[in-house]
Design an enzyme around this catalytic site. Structure first.
Site, PDB file in Angstrom:
ATOM      1  N   HIS A  24      -3.121  40.012  50.631  1.00 13.15           N
ATOM      2  CA  HIS A  24      -2.843  39.040  51.542  1.00 13.15           C
ATOM      3  C   HIS A  24      -4.212  38.604  52.012  1.00 13.15           C
ATOM      4  O   HIS A  24      -4.318  39.019  53.439  1.00 13.15           O
ATOM      5  CB  HIS A  24      -1.855  39.295  52.536  1.00 13.15           C
ATOM      6  CG  HIS A  24      -0.507  39.394  51.909  1.00 13.15           C
ATOM      7  ND1 HIS A  24       0.186  38.111  51.850  1.00 13.15           N
ATOM      8  CD2 HIS A  24       0.401  40.358  51.430  1.00 13.15           C
ATOM      9  CE1 HIS A  24       1.445  38.292  51.124  1.00 13.15           C
ATOM     10  NE2 HIS A  24       1.343  39.657  51.068  1.00 13.15           N
ATOM     11  N   CYS A  51      -0.307  36.741  46.451  1.00 17.32           N
ATOM     12  CA  CYS A  51       0.957  37.889  46.312  1.00 17.32           C
ATOM     13  C   CYS A  51       1.995  37.441  45.235  1.00 17.32           C
ATOM     14  O   CYS A  51       1.760  37.041  44.214  1.00 17.32           O
ATOM     15  CB  CYS A  51       1.494  38.387  47.667  1.00 17.32           C
ATOM     16  SG  CYS A  51       2.456  40.187  47.494  1.00 17.32           S
ATOM     17  N   GLU A  85      -5.212  36.252  53.856  1.00 10.31           N
ATOM     18  CA  GLU A  85      -4.874  35.510  55.140  1.00 10.31           C
ATOM     19  C   GLU A  85      -4.923  36.350  56.157  1.00 10.31           C
ATOM     20  O   GLU A  85      -4.905  35.725  57.470  1.00 10.31           O
ATOM     21  CB  GLU A  85      -3.649  34.485  55.217  1.00 10.31           C
ATOM     22  CG  GLU A  85      -2.291  35.253  54.878  1.00 10.31           C
ATOM     23  CD  GLU A  85      -1.932  35.774  53.655  1.00 10.31           C
ATOM     24  OE1 GLU A  85      -2.670  36.159  52.809  1.00 10.31           O
ATOM     25  OE2 GLU A  85      -0.553  36.087  53.414  1.00 10.31           O
TER      26      GLU A  85
HETATM   27  N1  GLN Z   1       8.211  39.933  45.957  1.00 13.20           N
HETATM   28  C1  GLN Z   1       6.864  40.238  45.475  1.00 13.20           C
HETATM   29  C2  GLN Z   1       6.839  41.798  45.454  1.00 13.20           C
HETATM   30  O1  GLN Z   1       7.535  42.484  46.067  1.00 13.20           O
HETATM   31  C3  GLN Z   1       5.712  39.610  46.334  1.00 13.20           C
HETATM   32  C4  GLN Z   1       5.730  40.300  47.534  1.00 13.20           C
HETATM   33  C5  GLN Z   1       4.922  39.229  48.353  1.00 13.20           C
HETATM   34  O2  GLN Z   1       4.658  37.977  48.183  1.00 13.20           O
HETATM   35  N2  GLN Z   1       4.556  39.713  49.759  1.00 13.20           N
HETATM   36  O3  GLN Z   1       5.881  42.378  44.829  1.00 13.20           O
END
Ligand code: GLN
Length: 547
Positions: free
Chosen positions: A507, A381, A509
């Site tokens: 994600h 992410c 994970e």
């Molecule tokens: N801040 C980034 C976004 O909103 C990444 C979000 C995250 O890592 N969950 O796209």
């Protein structure tokens, strides 16, 4: 008819109630029963999505896009029943629903009160999980008995046996028996007080699980039984596990917990099938190799902030019989010290998700170091977004490249706001959330790892890879390894010329399990192990432990 098990906690928080509840769920599933897990959180936030990881730890995302408590991560790692937005309720959600009903006029003529309106709403949220196919619903009540905000939840579960018959309900209470060094004795008094408090509310626990640092023995558990009005065999000690949280279910079986539950609830359960799980635990206790993985993040000192990341690394380690030593590095440290020094000796670098610009430059420096030194890198992410910025700055030569999250006037916003996020004003539950399909590019490292052409993974973000720059990146060697099915959103990037450099917008994970490690975590640890073996000295020299 579904049976209900309620798990409460007393004495202190952080007893591992989520882990114990998940373990109970696992044991019942392994006796052939269909189980649904649920967590009720007494805080007022509607969900944990807007809370800082310092306050709450990780926000765990489900397929349906619900942002939930991290205990649901334990549930999904230990059990197989589906979780959805009904699996986690907070006081905020309960009150919101009641107040909306009141505004619609659904209680016309009545004074709306905690009892019965709030408690009825809580009961409805519990009973909604009891569908005909479900044998047991396990509901964990967050917080500690005695908390003011937990009272309506305890009152609601007190009423449930009256509604559905007490033979269908069971209360399990978790407490702590501390060992006082000075007295050289384990102390049962806090447990007695906690159960007194619970009985004062009208709940008599059927089973007590007492958490201890070291075994306390029958003498103490018998005493607890007497003072707490619980059968002797129903006081179970749960001693801290030396190696891994995945040993918890084994410890509970040794005390016959599954049988106690099945008898009390008259469950028509099969024999317990744990052979494969025991093999897994044996593997966990006897790693053959070890690797060191640096995790560079913003909330690194909070152990729960990246909970699922650490668990997924471990799962991949189990798959390779490799112990994972995590080196947790505060991103801002990398802005003060040379990456060479801080990252010396690592076999892999992982950058997890996050929000806000603190520590971003440190993460970018770490990624540059891993890319140039050919150290396996996994970006998740925000970690992916940083990898894209790093590549833009140092390979494409776009010196000021950034994400518009961190710099509104960057000339090269290689990461920009998702189209659907542009008009959004409300912060809660409005990110791109939950399971999204992704099409993999054949021949990429990612496609090989998944051994699939289309996958589904969970998301939680507002920003994306800016499509205007796709060609520039591809031409310079950053492969687009996965996109949304319409090709519009870049979900995965990788570097073909690097030993293992994969970064994903989602994600992974949230979908790894101890016996079924996520393919990308598995690939990452395999690459880290390869690097370690090439450098020599990876073989564990410690004594082998038997289960
Ligand atoms: N801040 C980034 C976004 O909103 C990444 C979000 C995250 O890592 N969950 O796209």
């Amino acid at each position: 008819m579904s049976r209900h098990i309620f798990v409460t906690g007393g004495v202190v928080s952080s007893l591992g109630k989520g882990l114990t509840s998940a373990s109970i769920g696992m044991l019942l599933e392994r006796r052939g029963l269909t189980v649904r897990m649920q967590k009720l959180d007494p805080y007022l936030n509607v969900d944990p999505g807007t809370m800082s990881p310092y306050q709450h730890g990780e926000v765990y995302v489900l397929d349906d896009g619900s942002e939930t408590d991290l205990d649901l991560g334990h549930y999904e790692r230990f059990t197989s029943g589906t979780l959805n937005r009904h699996s986690n309720y907070t006081t905020g959600q309960i009150y919101l629903s009641v107040i909306e009903k009141e505004r619609r006029g659904e209680y016309l003529g009545h004074t709306v009160q905690v009892v019965p309106h709030i408690t009825d709403e809580i009961k409805a949220s519990i009973l909604s999980l009891a569908t005909p196919d479900v044998d047991v619903v396990i509901t964990e009540i967050g917080g500690t008995v005695g908390d003011i905000e937990g009272l309506p939840f305890l009152e609601a579960i007190r009423q449930i046996p009256l509604d559905i018959g007490k033979e269908n309900v069971m209360f399990i209470h978790l407490t702590l028996v501390p060992y006082l060094k000075a007295a050289r004795e384990a102390k049962t008094k806090p447990t007695q007080h906690s159960v007194q408090q619970l009985r004062g509310i009208g709940i008599q626990p059927d089973i007590l699980i007492v958490r201890t640092e070291r075994p306390i023995g029958r003498e103490h558990t018998d005493k607890i039984a007497l003072f707490c009005n619980v059968e002797k065999k129903a006081v179970i000690e749960e001693v801290d596990k030396e190696f891994s949280i995945y040993e918890v279910p084994i410890g509970l079986i040794e005390h016959g917990l599954d049988e106690l539950i099945c008898q009390k609830l008259h469950l028509n359960a099969g024999p317990l099938k744990m052979d494969d799980y025991r093999q897994l635990v044996h593997r966990i206790r006897n790693p053959r190799n070890e690797v060191t993985i640096a995790v560079v993040g913003k909330y690194i000192e909070h152990r729960d902030a990246y909970k699922s990341i650490y668990e997924s690394l471990d799962h991949a380690g189990f798959a390779h019989s490799t112990q994972i030593n995590v080196k947790r590095i505060e991103a801002e440290e990398l802005e003060r010290q040379e990456p060479e020094l801080l990252l010396k000796g690592i076999d892999g670098l992982l950058i997890p998700g996050g929000f806000g610009m603190r520590g971003i430059e440190g993460k970018i420096q770490a990624i540059q170091f891993a890319r140039e030194a050919e150290i396996p890198f996994f970006g998740v992410c925000l970690g992916m977004q940083c990898a894209v910025i790093e590549f833009a700055r140092h390979v494409l030569g776009l010196a000021d490249a950034n994400s518009s999250e961190f710099s509104s006037d960057t000339p090269h916003a290689v990461i920009c706001l998702l189209e659907g996020q542009k008009g959004i004003r409300y912060k809660g539950g409005t990110m791109r959330l939950g399971a999204q399909p992704c099409v993999l590019t054949p021949g990429t490292r990612t496609a090989t790892a998944y051994n699939a052409t289309e996958i589904s993974e969970r998301h939680r973000h507002r920003y994306e890879f800016n499509p205007d720059y796709r060609k520039q990146f591809s031409d310079a060697g950053m492969t687009i390894a996965g996109t949304s099915p319409d090709g519009g959103l870049v979900e995965i990037v990788e570097l073909a010329t690097h030993p293992w450099f994969v970064a994903v917008q989602y994600h992974p994970e949230f979908k790894s399990q101890p016996h079924n490690a996520h393919p990308l975590f598995k690939g990452f640890i395999e690459a880290a192990l390869k690097r370690r073996l090439q450098r020599g000295s990876s073989i564990m020299t410690g004594t082998v432990q038997s289960e």
